[in-house]
Design a protein around this motif. Structure first.
Motif, PDB file in Angstrom:
ATOM      1  N   UNK A 128       0.828  -1.216   0.000  1.00 39.34           N
ATOM      2  CA  UNK A 128       0.000   0.000   0.000  1.00 39.34           C
ATOM      3  C   UNK A 128       0.855   1.256   0.000  1.00 39.34           C
ATOM      4  N   UNK A 129       1.983   1.222   0.695  1.00 32.42           N
ATOM      5  CA  UNK A 129       2.862   2.382   0.740  1.00 32.42           C
ATOM      6  C   UNK A 129       3.461   2.688  -0.628  1.00 32.42           C
ATOM      7  N   UNK A 130       3.407   1.728  -1.534  1.00 30.05           N
ATOM      8  CA  UNK A 130       3.904   1.921  -2.892  1.00 30.05           C
ATOM      9  C   UNK A 130       2.766   2.109  -3.895  1.00 30.05           C
ATOM     10  N   UNK A 131       1.563   2.386  -3.399  1.00 24.84           N
ATOM     11  CA  UNK A 131       0.446   2.704  -4.274  1.00 24.84           C
ATOM     12  C   UNK A 131      -0.356   1.531  -4.758  1.00 24.84           C
ATOM     13  N   UNK A 132      -0.089   0.348  -4.244  1.00 21.09           N
ATOM     14  CA  UNK A 132      -0.806  -0.855  -4.670  1.00 21.09           C
ATOM     15  C   UNK A 132      -2.133  -0.938  -3.933  1.00 21.09           C
TER      16      UNK A 132
END
Length: 555
Positions: free
Chosen positions: A235-239
């Motif tokens: 999530x921290x990488x936009x997933x």
């Protein structure tokens, strides 16, 4: 029209919707996209309680769709030692000893990203014994297909004297009758992973079976914690969505429990993992998983298989001999006739198929099997996939498009593109075949559907680093330029991934009525030098209308 709960405005919105590719703002109501349009159109949907985020010209995209990841293994990986930046026994040993001192109670000290040349020689248990002899230690290759263990680790896992393994999995033995320390493929090092306490999470990829006895209490909590750790890292990488390419029913049960506990941040698809020891009746389990788990958050509906290993360990199945080992081509894990039968039965059940195929021999075997399934069952919207395709014979390139096969590719995997070194991979492929390796543009131009991913923890899950790798990769000598355009790359990480996973009716584009899954980057990606894209960072990740990663946009 309803009032928006959240508005993101003043953004450079790339919708990935070909009918309306650009916009300035997005409105969200509940867990759905309420509207996409101009700033004025969207502002009209604001009410007294509407939260508004001014994107200040940053790029807003559909949430990234991670189409091939191992999220539980990734969660465990985050707790391990990472040595990909090191070289030589002295540096690796120093890192191990420091890690050991910081983790006195860890049953196995596992180092990740140990590239095949990290010690400048084939690693043995004696090499690792010289680093640490009194505690179990091991190194995992970046491709996750080989482990090197010291004597204490082999003894603890019951492997020092060897062990009988299924075809394609091997405890390498030495002339002294003891294991050398090299463990090839998942079942060979499975006992070591189990000794580390991570065997339940590893079981889906190692054997395809279920844990027995069924885990309860603390064990289930520990496994859910690893899944959550992995998902929050994504999530921290936009997933916002991912296909967990190792799995079983137990994985789906854990995800369902997390949702009931209101602790499931991402959408997850999980396969039934079909292994060579299984009979066709095992597919009853795949059909049952597909029927029981099929909603916008947790789904199954597909079968994962391995056709071969990897090039660096010479377990990838090639059509020609390995240049540095004449007479050796490896073998497919499923003989062609049997794979045809299995693929036909999976397809007959209406399930999707995803097969790991690295070598050109493995790729051809999979294509032939998909063609046999279509001939037997008729054409349908199957979206069968081939994972990786690191080497492909030119004659097979147009067959993917003709048969509707998805090329599930990983831009970070190409040697030299991101973290993987050029050697030994390129030497084992051979210079005369470099033009057939890691093809992307040529597959797309021949009509193949393209989906991009990382295969984390094989490679860094950072989508921005993957985008940069895809855009900046240099052609190998004698090979063509296999890069796609920025918009094609973004599509492969969003709409293309969703389509490949049969999730395009849920997510992947920014359109009214679809899930409110979005990622806001830290700048304008179209105006950024491709080499600088990773530095943009991810400002905000929203999944199902919930903000799951925020660097302060709402502060």
């Amino acid at each position: 029209m309803s009032t928006a709960d959240l508005i993101l405005t003043n953004a450079r919105v790339l919708t990935m919707d070909p009918d309306h590719p650009r916009a300035e703002a997005v409105a969200i109501a509940g867990d759905r996209i309420l509207a996409v349009g101009s700033a004025a159109q969207i502002w009209a949907l604001a009410g007294p309680a509407t939260k508004v985020i001014d994107a200040a010209g940053q790029t807003l995209l559909p949430g990234f769709f991670e189409g091939h990841v191992h999220v539980g293994l990734g969660g465990a990986d985050l707790t391990h030692l990472h040595i990909g930046h090191l070289h030589g026994a002295e540096a690796v040993g120093k890192a191990f000893r420091s890690f050991a001192a910081a983790n006195p109670g860890m049953p196995l000290l596992m180092a990740q990203e140990a590239h095949y040349g990290i010690l400048d020689k084939p690693a043995t248990r004696h090499d690792l014994d010289a680093m640490i002899a009194d505690r179990p230690i091991a190194m995992m290759s970046p491709d996750l297909h080989t482990v090197w263990a010291n004597t204490a680790a082999l003894r603890a896992a019951g492997l020092l004297n060897g062990a009988e393994m299924p075809h394609g999995h091997e405890v390498v033995m030495g002339d002294d009758g003891l294991a050398t320390g090299e463990l090839r493929e998942f079942e060979a090092f499975g006992p070591l992973i189990a000794h580390a306490g991570e065997g339940r999470i590893n079981l889906g990829i190692a054997t395809g079976e279920e844990p027995h006895p069924r885990p309860t209490g603390a064990e289930r909590a520990a496994d859910k914690a690893l899944l959550l750790k992995g998902m929050m890292h994504c999530a921290a990488h936009g997933v916002t969505s991912l296909v967990n390419m190792d799995g079983n029913r137990y994985t789906l049960e854990l995800l369902a429990e997390m949702r009931a506990e209101r602790n499931l941040p991402l959408r997850v698809k999980v396969p039934f993992h079909f292994k060579p020891h299984m009979g066709l009746d095992a597919l009853d389990r795949a059909s049952a998983m597909a029927a029981e788990f099929d909603d916008d958050w947790i789904s199954s509906g597909f079968v994962k298989m391995f056709m071969d290993g990897v090039i660096d360990s010479r377990t990838a199945y090639l059509l020609q001999d390995y240049p540095d080992q004449p007479g050796h081509r490896s073998e497919p894990l499923f003989p062609p006739e049997r794979f045809d039968e299995i693929a036909t039965e999976i397809d007959r059940r209406g399930l999707q198929i995803a097969v790991h195929a690295i070598g050109d021999g493995a790729v051809r075997t999979v294509i032939d099997g998909y063609q046999a399934a279509r001939a037997a069952n008729g054409a349908r919207d199957s979206r069968h996939r081939i994972e990786h395709i690191e080497l492909i014979d030119p004659a097979d390139v147009p067959r993917l498009g003709a048969l509707g096969i998805t090329a599930s590719l990983q831009p970070p995997h190409a040697p030299g593109a991101m973290d993987f070194p050029l050697q030994p991979t390129l030497s084992r492929i051979g210079a005369e075949r470099w033009g057939d390796a890691y093809r992307c543009r040529s597959l797309a131009e021949a009509g193949a559907h393209i989906a991009f991913s990382s295969d984390w923890p094989v490679a860094d899950v950072s989508v921005l680093r993957g985008i940069a790798a895809a855009l900046t990769r240099k052609p190998y000598d004698g090979a063509g330029d296999e890069r796609l355009s920025l918009m094609q790359v973004l599509e492969a990480y969003t709409a293309g991934g969703a389509w490949a996973a049969h999730r395009d009716q849920v997510t992947g584009t920014l359109r009214r009525g679809l899930a409110a899954d979005l990622v806001l980057l830290g700048g304008d990606i179209e105006a950024t030098d491709p080499r600088e894209i990773p530095a943009l960072g991810v400002s905000l990740t929203i999944c199902g209308g919930r903000i799951i990663h925020d660097i302060g946009m709402l502060a």
